[in-house]
Design an enzyme around this catalytic site. Structure first.
Site, PDB file in Angstrom:
ATOM      1  N   TYR A 181       0.824  -1.217   0.000  1.00 39.26           N
ATOM      2  CA  TYR A 181       0.000   0.000   0.000  1.00 39.26           C
ATOM      3  C   TYR A 181       0.856   1.264   0.000  1.00 39.26           C
ATOM      4  O   TYR A 181       0.419   2.314  -0.442  1.00 39.26           O
ATOM      5  CB  TYR A 181      -0.909   0.033   1.232  1.00 39.26           C
ATOM      6  CG  TYR A 181      -2.238  -0.648   1.062  1.00 39.26           C
ATOM      7  CD1 TYR A 181      -2.325  -1.952   0.597  1.00 39.26           C
ATOM      8  CD2 TYR A 181      -3.420   0.015   1.384  1.00 39.26           C
ATOM      9  CE1 TYR A 181      -3.546  -2.580   0.462  1.00 39.26           C
ATOM     10  CE2 TYR A 181      -4.649  -0.605   1.245  1.00 39.26           C
ATOM     11  CZ  TYR A 181      -4.707  -1.906   0.785  1.00 39.26           C
ATOM     12  OH  TYR A 181      -5.918  -2.511   0.658  1.00 39.26           O
TER      13      TYR A 181
ATOM     14  N   LYS B  13       3.160 -15.287   1.838  1.00 38.59           N
ATOM     15  CA  LYS B  13       3.318 -15.977   0.548  1.00 38.59           C
ATOM     16  C   LYS B  13       4.808 -16.285   0.404  1.00 38.59           C
ATOM     17  O   LYS B  13       5.465 -15.912  -0.580  1.00 38.59           O
ATOM     18  CB  LYS B  13       2.773 -15.077  -0.580  1.00 38.59           C
ATOM     19  CG  LYS B  13       2.664 -15.740  -1.942  1.00 38.59           C
ATOM     20  CD  LYS B  13       1.597 -16.817  -2.035  1.00 38.59           C
ATOM     21  CE  LYS B  13       1.685 -17.519  -3.376  1.00 38.59           C
ATOM     22  NZ  LYS B  13       0.810 -18.717  -3.461  1.00 38.59           N
TER      23      LYS B  13
ATOM     24  N   ASP C  40      -3.054 -18.095  -0.094  1.00 39.77           N
ATOM     25  CA  ASP C  40      -4.090 -18.772  -0.897  1.00 39.77           C
ATOM     26  C   ASP C  40      -4.753 -19.879  -0.085  1.00 39.77           C
ATOM     27  O   ASP C  40      -5.978 -20.024  -0.063  1.00 39.77           O
ATOM     28  CB  ASP C  40      -3.509 -19.300  -2.223  1.00 39.77           C
ATOM     29  CG  ASP C  40      -2.225 -20.108  -2.050  1.00 39.77           C
ATOM     30  OD1 ASP C  40      -1.639 -20.108  -0.949  1.00 39.77           O
ATOM     31  OD2 ASP C  40      -1.808 -20.752  -3.044  1.00 39.77           O
TER      32      ASP C  40
ATOM     33  N   ASP D  18      -6.254  -7.006   4.037  1.00 41.59           N
ATOM     34  CA  ASP D  18      -7.413  -6.358   3.408  1.00 41.59           C
ATOM     35  C   ASP D  18      -8.340  -7.429   2.848  1.00 41.59           C
ATOM     36  O   ASP D  18      -9.556  -7.412   3.077  1.00 41.59           O
ATOM     37  CB  ASP D  18      -6.926  -5.427   2.294  1.00 41.59           C
ATOM     38  CG  ASP D  18      -8.080  -4.760   1.558  1.00 41.59           C
ATOM     39  OD1 ASP D  18      -9.003  -4.274   2.238  1.00 41.59           O
ATOM     40  OD2 ASP D  18      -8.054  -4.746   0.315  1.00 41.59           O
TER      41      ASP D  18
ATOM     42  N   ASP E 263     -12.104  -9.193   4.696  1.00 41.29           N
ATOM     43  CA  ASP E 263     -13.429  -9.196   4.060  1.00 41.29           C
ATOM     44  C   ASP E 263     -14.012 -10.602   4.055  1.00 41.29           C
ATOM     45  O   ASP E 263     -15.203 -10.799   4.311  1.00 41.29           O
ATOM     46  CB  ASP E 263     -13.359  -8.682   2.605  1.00 41.29           C
ATOM     47  CG  ASP E 263     -13.626  -7.183   2.498  1.00 41.29           C
ATOM     48  OD1 ASP E 263     -13.336  -6.460   3.475  1.00 41.29           O
ATOM     49  OD2 ASP E 263     -14.121  -6.737   1.438  1.00 41.29           O
TER      50      ASP E 263
HETATM   51  C1  IPM Z   1     -10.410  -1.330   4.119  1.00 40.62           C
HETATM   52  C2  IPM Z   1     -10.693  -0.704   2.787  1.00 40.62           C
HETATM   53  C3  IPM Z   1      -9.557   0.257   2.450  1.00 40.62           C
HETATM   54  C4  IPM Z   1      -8.292  -0.557   2.330  1.00 40.62           C
HETATM   55  C5  IPM Z   1      -9.789   1.105   1.192  1.00 40.62           C
HETATM   56  C6  IPM Z   1     -11.091   1.868   1.257  1.00 40.62           C
HETATM   57  C7  IPM Z   1      -8.641   2.048   0.948  1.00 40.62           C
HETATM   58  O1  IPM Z   1     -10.896  -1.673   1.823  1.00 40.62           O
HETATM   59  O2  IPM Z   1     -10.314  -0.585   5.120  1.00 40.62           O
HETATM   60  O3  IPM Z   1     -10.299  -2.552   4.184  1.00 40.62           O
HETATM   61  O4  IPM Z   1      -7.994  -1.112   1.266  1.00 40.62           O
HETATM   62  O5  IPM Z   1      -7.590  -0.660   3.331  1.00 40.62           O
HETATM   63 MG    MG Z   2     -10.894  -3.659   2.591  1.00 37.90          MG
END
Ligand code: IPM
Ligand code: MG
Length: 359
Positions: A143, A194, A226, A250, A254
């Site tokens: 990032y 990885k 993975d 990230d 999710d």
């Molecule tokens: C998160 C989001 C952010 C990230 C984006 C909005 C920049 O997806 O907080 O997980 O990638 O960190």
């Molecule tokens: Mg995110």
């Protein structure tokens, strides 16, 4: 005398202002109950800041955050700003806040609530009892690595570049947070990398192994990213604490969030060594339902609870908020994203009223 806390509110974009309004009402209610005096200051971030000032993270916002005891953020982004150049995008404001406050440790709990098991897309027996903490590195890795950009090569071809890099101190400080987090939980830590392909990951793994000597009570394991993604949806109960780099975290956070049925339920904390922490839902700004009173404010409310626990050491007040949320779910109230048969569909503010009543 009542305790004084200065809180910066960053409502941001989309559903942000609606869910923030609920969290503020909840905080005021526990504030009265526990004699905690909250001083709220609102500041601009994301698209709202771009519209008002031309930049996604105005210097005044960062300054206000630094002057406070904690920051409560809702969500940023929306279609309206998607085609702006990168330095003017709402996401750049969020990344600037993280790096500006040096919030290197992002804690993303994914806990399945018994009330919402049927809202998960996975089978009950797979997700029942899931309780995972993802510790994501937040201010390094791909990032922020240099060089980055879209360049033209000597032959005139264009080439996109990002760099995944970690220094020893960056890995060690997130590693320590993760080992300490695991110590407070079931003492199992899985580091995700990885290392079979990337040197940066091999180095990450070497450092985690070196650090583990200082935490003999924590069982350290390793997975390739993975495989970790697969295991998360195959058998999530094998995980307790996960530590991983910015990009992998990230993605995996999710996936972990969705185990619980809705990403609309999950709070997070971003912490550094000295600056105030930032507390925010894991979900985004949901521009498709913004302004319609349909959003689920529970992740925002639970983020406020995390703030009370981690930044203000007010565990009892935090627990009461969490219990009020559970009570409202027990009573059958649901927003659209977690709705199931036989439950009562309510809007964002109405579920907020119920939480306040439960308190
Ligand atoms: C998160 C989001 C952010 C990230 C984006 C909005 C920049 O997806 O907080 O997980 O990638 O960190
Ligand atoms: Mg995110």
């Amino acid at each position: 005398m009542s305790q004084q806390y200065r809180i910066t509110l960053l409502p941001g974009d989309g559903i942000g202002p609606e869910i923030m309004a609920v969290a503020v009402r909840v905080l005021k209610t526990v504030g009265e109950k526990f004699a905690l005096n909250f001083e709220f200051k609102e500041a601009l971030i994301g698209g709202a800041a771009i519209d008002a000032t031309g930049e996604p993270l105005p210097a005044a916002t960062l300054e206000t955050c630094k002057q406070s005891d904690a920051v409560l953020l809702a969500a940023i982004g929306g279609y309206k700003w998607d085609s702006l150049p990168r330095h003017l995008r709402p996401e750049t404001g969020l990344l600037g806040l993280r790096s500006g406050l040096q919030l290197f440790a992002n804690l993303r709990p994914a806990t399945i609530l018994p009330q919402l098991i049927d809202a998960s897309t996975l089978k009950r027996e797979v997700v029942e009892g899931v309780d995972i903490m993802v510790v994501r590195e937040l201010t390094g890795g791909i990032y922020f690595g240099q060089p980055r950009g879209i360049f033209t090569t000597e032959t005139g071809e264009k080439r996109g570049v990002n760099t995944m890099a970690y220094t020893e101190s960056e890995i060690d400080r997130i590693g320590r947070v993760a080992f300490e987090t695991a110590q407070k939980r079931s003492k199992r830590l899985c580091s995700v990398d990885k290392a079979n392909v990337l040197e940066v990951s091999q180095f990450w793994r070497d450092r985690m192994i070196a650090l583990s000597a200082e935490y003999p009570d924590v069982e350290l394991t390793h997975l390739y990213v993975d495989n970790a993604a697969m295991q998360l949806v195959r058998a999530p109960k094998q995980f307790d604490t996960i530590v991983t780099s910015n990009l992998f975290g990230d993605i995996l956070s999710d996936a972990a969030a969705m185990l619980t049925g809705s990403i609309g339920m999950l709070p997070s904390a971003s912490l550094g060594a000295s600056n105030p922490g930032v507390y925010e839902p894991v979900h985004g700004s949901a521009p498709d339902i913004a302004g319609q009173d349909k959003a689920n404010p529970l992740a925002q409310v639970l983020s406020a609870a995390m703030m009370l626990r981690y930044s203000f050491d007010q565990a009892e007040a935090a627990m009461q908020i969490e219990q009020a949320v559970l009570k409202v779910l027990d009573q059958g109230y649901r927003t659209g994203d977690i709705m199931s048969e036989g439950k009562t569909l309510v809007g964002c503010q109405a579920i907020g009223d119920e939480i306040v009543a439960a308190l």
